[in-house]
Design a protein around this motif. Structure first.
Motif, PDB file in Angstrom:
ATOM      1  N   TYR A 138       2.870 -23.414   1.260  1.00 12.08           N
ATOM      2  CA  TYR A 138       1.845 -22.384   1.119  1.00 12.08           C
ATOM      3  C   TYR A 138       1.822 -21.876  -0.319  1.00 12.08           C
ATOM      4  CZ  TYR A 138       1.933 -22.113   6.240  1.00 12.08           C
ATOM      5  OH  TYR A 138       1.870 -22.407   7.577  1.00 12.08           O
ATOM      6  N   VAL A 139       0.646 -21.403  -0.741  1.00  9.99           N
ATOM      7  CA  VAL A 139       0.533 -20.692  -2.016  1.00  9.99           C
ATOM      8  C   VAL A 139       0.394 -19.211  -1.714  1.00  9.99           C
ATOM      9  CG1 VAL A 139      -0.816 -20.338  -4.108  1.00  9.99           C
ATOM     10  CG2 VAL A 139      -0.594 -22.632  -3.167  1.00  9.99           C
ATOM     11  N   ASN A 140       1.256 -18.389  -2.315  1.00 10.69           N
ATOM     12  CA  ASN A 140       1.101 -16.942  -2.218  1.00 10.69           C
ATOM     13  C   ASN A 140       0.009 -16.540  -3.217  1.00 10.69           C
ATOM     14  OD1 ASN A 140       1.246 -14.163  -2.220  1.00 10.69           O
ATOM     15  ND2 ASN A 140       3.465 -14.070  -2.442  1.00 10.69           N
ATOM     16  N   LEU A 141      -1.111 -16.051  -2.712  1.00 10.16           N
ATOM     17  CA  LEU A 141      -2.252 -15.753  -3.568  1.00 10.16           C
ATOM     18  C   LEU A 141      -2.027 -14.548  -4.477  1.00 10.16           C
ATOM     19  CD1 LEU A 141      -5.162 -16.421  -1.050  1.00 10.16           C
ATOM     20  CD2 LEU A 141      -4.184 -17.966  -2.755  1.00 10.16           C
ATOM     21  N   GLU A 142      -0.962 -13.803  -4.242  1.00 10.47           N
ATOM     22  CA  GLU A 142      -0.665 -12.665  -5.101  1.00 10.47           C
ATOM     23  C   GLU A 142      -0.127 -13.118  -6.455  1.00 10.47           C
ATOM     24  OE1 GLU A 142       1.685  -8.410  -4.725  1.00 10.47           O
ATOM     25  OE2 GLU A 142       2.620 -10.191  -3.883  1.00 10.47           O
ATOM     26  N   ASP A 143       0.676 -14.192  -6.478  1.00  6.82           N
ATOM     27  CA  ASP A 143       1.288 -14.627  -7.737  1.00  6.82           C
ATOM     28  C   ASP A 143       1.261 -16.141  -7.927  1.00  6.82           C
ATOM     29  OD1 ASP A 143       3.144 -15.440  -5.859  1.00  6.82           O
ATOM     30  OD2 ASP A 143       4.657 -13.963  -6.411  1.00  6.82           O
ATOM     31  N   TYR A 144       0.634 -16.880  -6.980  1.00  7.74           N
ATOM     32  CA  TYR A 144       0.505 -18.345  -7.040  1.00  7.74           C
ATOM     33  C   TYR A 144       1.850 -19.073  -7.003  1.00  7.74           C
ATOM     34  CZ  TYR A 144      -4.479 -17.774  -8.074  1.00  7.74           C
ATOM     35  OH  TYR A 144      -5.798 -17.449  -8.010  1.00  7.74           O
ATOM     36  N   ARG A 145       2.849 -18.434  -6.420  1.00  9.93           N
ATOM     37  CA  ARG A 145       4.112 -19.156  -6.225  1.00  9.93           C
ATOM     38  C   ARG A 145       4.036 -19.992  -4.955  1.00  9.93           C
ATOM     39  NH1 ARG A 145       9.285 -15.492  -8.062  1.00  9.93           N
ATOM     40  NH2 ARG A 145       8.381 -14.658  -9.988  1.00  9.93           N
ATOM     41  N   LYS A 193     -10.593 -20.321   9.050  1.00  5.24           N
ATOM     42  CA  LYS A 193     -11.989 -19.888   9.057  1.00  5.24           C
ATOM     43  C   LYS A 193     -12.151 -18.420   8.685  1.00  5.24           C
ATOM     44  CE  LYS A 193     -14.389 -23.119  12.105  1.00  5.24           C
ATOM     45  NZ  LYS A 193     -15.155 -23.258  13.373  1.00  5.24           N
ATOM     46  N   GLN A 194     -11.222 -17.565   9.161  1.00  6.41           N
ATOM     47  CA  GLN A 194     -11.390 -16.138   8.928  1.00  6.41           C
ATOM     48  C   GLN A 194     -11.303 -15.770   7.456  1.00  6.41           C
ATOM     49  OE1 GLN A 194      -9.024 -17.520  10.842  1.00  6.41           O
ATOM     50  NE2 GLN A 194      -7.066 -16.424  10.760  1.00  6.41           N
ATOM     51  N   HIS A 195     -10.773 -16.673   6.615  1.00  2.00           N
ATOM     52  CA  HIS A 195     -10.672 -16.396   5.192  1.00  2.00           C
ATOM     53  C   HIS A 195     -12.004 -16.597   4.463  1.00  2.00           C
ATOM     54  CE1 HIS A 195      -6.053 -17.193   5.289  1.00  2.00           C
ATOM     55  NE2 HIS A 195      -6.398 -16.024   5.777  1.00  2.00           N
ATOM     56  N   PHE A 196     -13.026 -17.084   5.182  1.00  9.48           N
ATOM     57  CA  PHE A 196     -14.311 -17.358   4.550  1.00  9.48           C
ATOM     58  C   PHE A 196     -15.282 -16.179   4.666  1.00  9.48           C
ATOM     59  CE2 PHE A 196     -12.565 -21.536   5.210  1.00  9.48           C
ATOM     60  CZ  PHE A 196     -12.940 -22.227   4.066  1.00  9.48           C
ATOM     61  N   LYS A 197     -14.900 -15.131   5.376  1.00  7.26           N
ATOM     62  CA  LYS A 197     -15.818 -14.005   5.556  1.00  7.26           C
ATOM     63  C   LYS A 197     -16.023 -13.270   4.224  1.00  7.26           C
ATOM     64  CE  LYS A 197     -12.322 -10.573   6.890  1.00  7.26           C
ATOM     65  NZ  LYS A 197     -11.898  -9.615   7.914  1.00  7.26           N
ATOM     66  N   LYS A 198     -17.216 -12.694   4.062  1.00 10.66           N
ATOM     67  CA  LYS A 198     -17.532 -11.953   2.842  1.00 10.66           C
ATOM     68  C   LYS A 198     -16.934 -10.544   2.918  1.00 10.66           C
ATOM     69  CE  LYS A 198     -21.817 -14.397   1.797  1.00 10.66           C
ATOM     70  NZ  LYS A 198     -23.284 -14.276   1.556  1.00 10.66           N
ATOM     71  N   PRO A 199     -16.412 -10.031   1.799  1.00  5.48           N
ATOM     72  CA  PRO A 199     -15.825  -8.685   1.824  1.00  5.48           C
ATOM     73  C   PRO A 199     -16.910  -7.620   1.951  1.00  5.48           C
ATOM     74  CG  PRO A 199     -15.870  -9.547  -0.416  1.00  5.48           C
ATOM     75  CD  PRO A 199     -16.313 -10.667   0.488  1.00  5.48           C
ATOM     76  N   GLY A 200     -16.520  -6.469   2.507  1.00  2.00           N
ATOM     77  CA  GLY A 200     -17.433  -5.344   2.605  1.00  2.00           C
ATOM     78  C   GLY A 200     -17.644  -4.717   1.243  1.00  2.00           C
ATOM     79  N   LYS A 250     -16.706  -1.954  -0.051  1.00  7.16           N
ATOM     80  CA  LYS A 250     -15.565  -1.254  -0.635  1.00  7.16           C
ATOM     81  C   LYS A 250     -14.290  -2.093  -0.604  1.00  7.16           C
ATOM     82  CE  LYS A 250     -17.242   3.410   0.403  1.00  7.16           C
ATOM     83  NZ  LYS A 250     -16.928   4.710   1.043  1.00  7.16           N
ATOM     84  N   GLU A 251     -14.410  -3.337  -0.212  1.00  2.92           N
ATOM     85  CA  GLU A 251     -13.232  -4.207  -0.113  1.00  2.92           C
ATOM     86  C   GLU A 251     -13.073  -5.049  -1.374  1.00  2.92           C
ATOM     87  OE1 GLU A 251     -12.789  -5.217   4.608  1.00  2.92           O
ATOM     88  OE2 GLU A 251     -14.209  -6.398   3.458  1.00  2.92           O
ATOM     89  N   ASP A 252     -11.804  -5.306  -1.729  1.00  3.42           N
ATOM     90  CA  ASP A 252     -11.542  -6.232  -2.836  1.00  3.42           C
ATOM     91  C   ASP A 252     -11.888  -7.643  -2.386  1.00  3.42           C
ATOM     92  OD1 ASP A 252     -10.460  -4.403  -4.752  1.00  3.42           O
ATOM     93  OD2 ASP A 252      -8.651  -4.292  -3.498  1.00  3.42           O
ATOM     94  N   PRO A 253     -12.438  -8.475  -3.263  1.00  3.81           N
ATOM     95  CA  PRO A 253     -12.721  -9.864  -2.875  1.00  3.81           C
ATOM     96  C   PRO A 253     -11.423 -10.579  -2.515  1.00  3.81           C
ATOM     97  CG  PRO A 253     -12.953  -9.566  -5.246  1.00  3.81           C
ATOM     98  CD  PRO A 253     -12.793  -8.202  -4.653  1.00  3.81           C
ATOM     99  N   PRO A 254     -11.451 -11.437  -1.514  1.00  6.12           N
ATOM    100  CA  PRO A 254     -10.219 -12.113  -1.092  1.00  6.12           C
ATOM    101  C   PRO A 254      -9.716 -13.070  -2.166  1.00  6.12           C
ATOM    102  CG  PRO A 254     -12.125 -13.083  -0.013  1.00  6.12           C
ATOM    103  CD  PRO A 254     -12.623 -11.885  -0.752  1.00  6.12           C
ATOM    104  N   GLY A 255      -8.408 -13.254  -2.188  1.00 13.55           N
ATOM    105  CA  GLY A 255      -7.842 -14.216  -3.115  1.00 13.55           C
ATOM    106  C   GLY A 255      -8.150 -15.641  -2.678  1.00 13.55           C
TER     107      GLY A 255
END
Length: 268
Positions: A124-131, A206-213, A215-220
Motif C-alpha cells: 500500500y501507499v500511505n497517501l499522507e507521505d507516500y511511504r 470505488k468509494q475513493h472516486f467520490k467528489k469532495p463536498g 468544505k472537504e479537502d480533496p482526497p489524496g
C-alpha cells in the motif's frame, strides 16, 4: 579476496556516501563491474527461476481489479522446496506521475498490490507521505507490517523505482532501488506463508472516486504505473538486488514505451 583496485574504490565510495549531496544511483565503475561479475557467476551456478506475474503497465489510480494470477502448476515448477525454506524475493516497478498525484491531510492507504489467496505481500501507499507499507502473511495467522524509510516522492528515487521484498523464513528486508528500507533484517513472529494459487489485485476502491463536498479537502491520490511484478524462490543478497534494479529498469522502459505506442495508435 578484494583486489587493491577494489579497496581503493570502496574507500572512495565511503567518502562519497558521507557527502550530503551524494546520489545513491551513482555507482563506482570498479564496483559496478564486480557486482555484474558476481551476479553472472551466481546465475550460472544457480539458474534463475522467476514467475513473472505482471508484464504490462497497470494504472494505479484506476478502479480495483485483477491484474495477475498464480496457478498451481507454475508454483510447483518454480517453488518446489518452499515448504522447507519459506523464502522468496518479490519485486515490482512503480513509475510515479508526480504532477497528477496529491497527498492526503490524514493517513489514507491506496492499494498497489493485494496478494489475497496467493499469500504474496500486500503493498500500500500511505497517501499522507507516500511511504510504502508492506504486509507479509505469516503462519501466526496475521500480517506482519513494515514501512519504508523513504517516500516514493523522494528526489533520489525519481524515475523507474524498483521495489524488492526479500523474505527468508522469519527475516525480511526490503529495498527501494538499491537502498535498504529497514535498519538491518527485521524478524517476524513466524515463517512467511508459502506461495499459493490466487489472483493479484491492484487499484483503488470505488468509494475513493467520490467528489469532495464544498468544505472537504480533496482526497489524496497516488498516480502512476505498476509493472514487472515478479517473484523468485531465491533470497537475494544486496549485490543481487543492485544488479537486478538496472536489469528491471531496462526492461520496464521497453514495456512502457510499447504501452505509449499502443495508446497513440488507439487515439488516431
Amino acid at each position: 579476496l578484494l583486489t587493491e583496485d577494489s579497496k581503493v574504490a570502496w574507500k572512495e565510495v565511503l567518502k562519497l556516501r558521507a557527502d550530503p549531496e551524494f546520489d545513491p544511483r551513482h555507482v563506482h565503475p570498479v564496483l559496478m563491474m564486480q557486482r555484474s561479475a558476481l551476479f553472472a557467476l551466481s546465475a550460472f551456478a544457480r539458474p534463475q527461476r522467476v514467475i513473472k506475474i505482471v508484464e504490462k503497465g497497470i494504472d494505479l489510480k484506476a478502479e480495483r481489479r485483477r491484474v495477475g494470477n498464480l496457478d498451481q502448476t507454475t508454483i510447483d515448477e518454480v517453488f518446489d522446496d518452499q515448504h522447507i525454506h519459506h523464502s522468496y524475493s518479490f519485486s515490482f516497478i512503480i513509475a510515479m506521475r508526480p504532477a497528477t498525484s496529491r497527498k492526503s491531510v490524514l493517513p489514507e492507504f491506496q492499494p498497489v498490490i493485494v496478494g489475497g489467496e496467493s499469500n504474496l505481500p500486500n503493498v500500500y501507499v500511505n497517501l499522507e507521505d507516500y511511504r510504502l507499507w508492506i504486509q507479509v502473511p505469516t503462519y501466526q495467522g496475521k500480517m506482519e507490517t513494515f514501512v519504508s524509510r523513504l517516500g516514493l516522492d523522494e528526489k533520489s528515487l525519481e524515475g523507474l523505482l524498483v521495489a524488492t521484498v526479500v523474505v527468508n523464513g522469519t527475516s525480511i528486508q526490503f529495498y527501494l532501488n538499491e537502498r535498504p528500507q529497514l535498519p538491518g533484517s527485521k524478524k517476524m513472529g513466524a515463517n512467511a506463508l508459502i506461495i499459493s494459487p490466487g489472483h493479484i489485485i491492484s487499484g483503488k476502491f470505488k468509494q475513493h472516486f467520490k467528489k469532495p463536498g464544498p468544505k472537504e479537502d480533496p482526497p489524496g491520490i497516488f498516480d502512476g504505473i505498476l509493472t514487472l511484478v515478479q517473484i523468485t524462490p531465491r533470497v537475494f543478497a544486496m549485490h543481487e538486488v543492485e544488479s537486478q534494479v538496472r536489469a528491471m529498469q531496462r526492461e520496464a522502459k521497453v514495456v512502457l514505451q510499447t504501452r505509449r505506442e499502443k495508446k497513440a495508435v488507439a487515439n488516431l
